[in-house]
Enzyme design. Sequence first.
Site, PDB file in Angstrom:
ATOM      1  N   CYS A 201     -14.819  -4.483 -29.146  1.00  0.00           N
ATOM      2  CA  CYS A 201     -13.708  -4.329 -28.543  1.00  0.00           C
ATOM      3  C   CYS A 201     -13.471  -2.663 -28.219  1.00  0.00           C
ATOM      4  O   CYS A 201     -12.465  -2.208 -28.934  1.00  0.00           O
ATOM      5  CB  CYS A 201     -12.668  -4.859 -29.299  1.00  0.00           C
ATOM      6  N   CYS A 324      -4.920  -2.631 -36.347  1.00  0.00           N
ATOM      7  CA  CYS A 324      -3.915  -1.781 -36.460  1.00  0.00           C
ATOM      8  C   CYS A 324      -2.668  -2.555 -36.685  1.00  0.00           C
ATOM      9  O   CYS A 324      -1.591  -2.438 -36.022  1.00  0.00           O
ATOM     10  CB  CYS A 324      -3.785  -0.842 -35.194  1.00  0.00           C
TER      11      CYS A 324
END
Length: 383
Positions: A201, A324
């Site tokens: 990704c 994150c």
Amino acid sequence: MTPAARTQAAIDLLDAVTAAARDEGAAADTLIARYFAQRRYAGSKDRRAVRELVYLAIRSLGERPANGRTAMLALAAADPDLAATFDGSVHGPAPIGRGEAKAATGILPRWLAERLTASGLDDAEQAALVGRAPLDVRVAAAPAPDIPGAEPIAGLPQALRLPAGTDLAPYGAQVEPQDAGSQAVTLAAQAAPGMTILDLCAGAGGKTLALAAMMDERGRIIASDTDRGRLSRLPPRASRAGVSIVETLLLDPNREAEALVDIAADVVLVDAPCSGTGTWRRNPEARWRLTPARLDRLVGVQARLLDLAAMHVRPGGALVHIVCSLLDAEGMEQVDTFLDRHPGWIAEPLALPLGRPHGAGVRLTPAHDGSDGFFVARLRAPC
């Protein structure tokens, strides 16, 4: 602009930000830039003052307000000077009506605060999630530039923390904007010269370029993504940085396996789509976009990507899961359920310059590490 006109401008922008949060539109920074591009008469002090009002409102309100006026009324309730700008002047907002509705203050929606508490973050750690983020860069080309006020970050020899507002343009390809936490979690890949790494990704390639630097331009990195726009920004960035070992691979959503069929990598890095709870300091309006249903969808996407990644790790190789996010559903619990689905895989201990052990991985938080928030785990495939 008069103080009242600045308040009205902030209201107009908050109208746009709340609508964008509801409809998955542009980020606040983009909306602010567009707004002032059409209003050249606004001076730098006006732009700065309006921007500060907008972000103060966003950081102060955990729940998405009905509109910009209700958001600014919430601030005005605690600030008599701001309340005085609701004066009905030509370019200012209408006077505050008796009993006029205003948004409720509080930095997080209740459901999110409960999820974060369950994930081990106390009130102080949650409050830090909407503070102001520092400006960190990764030194991408030697020699390191001499930037006034730059400070090294312990354990990250290529990282510098710069004074807020530092103009990076004079330093060209010598530095890449990258949060210290992002640099630290990339180390979990343990990239080395000669490896083949699949960055599943990759997005615009911040971690990809950090991996290339660790590999000293020897080996192969396949940077893949389903987002054409983001991935298209990687080749120019790689060229500016003098990186030649990166290949980009655009994937069709839900048909990724067809394009990856011949790839067996030493390391597959999955910087998975996530809630972004660890990046709220930079994108505080993201709190207004997240819902329980959207979080559930993201958790499902992450699980699918991890299973896909596992298919392309060579025997004895490693899969690195990065989000994150500070929610356990996307981090610790995601890894635990992956290990349940894949007998023979193990989580390896990590020693990173930032973060603390959390479940089978390491978690970084703004309060503890001064960086964006992350969870990272390194999973070893059976031989």
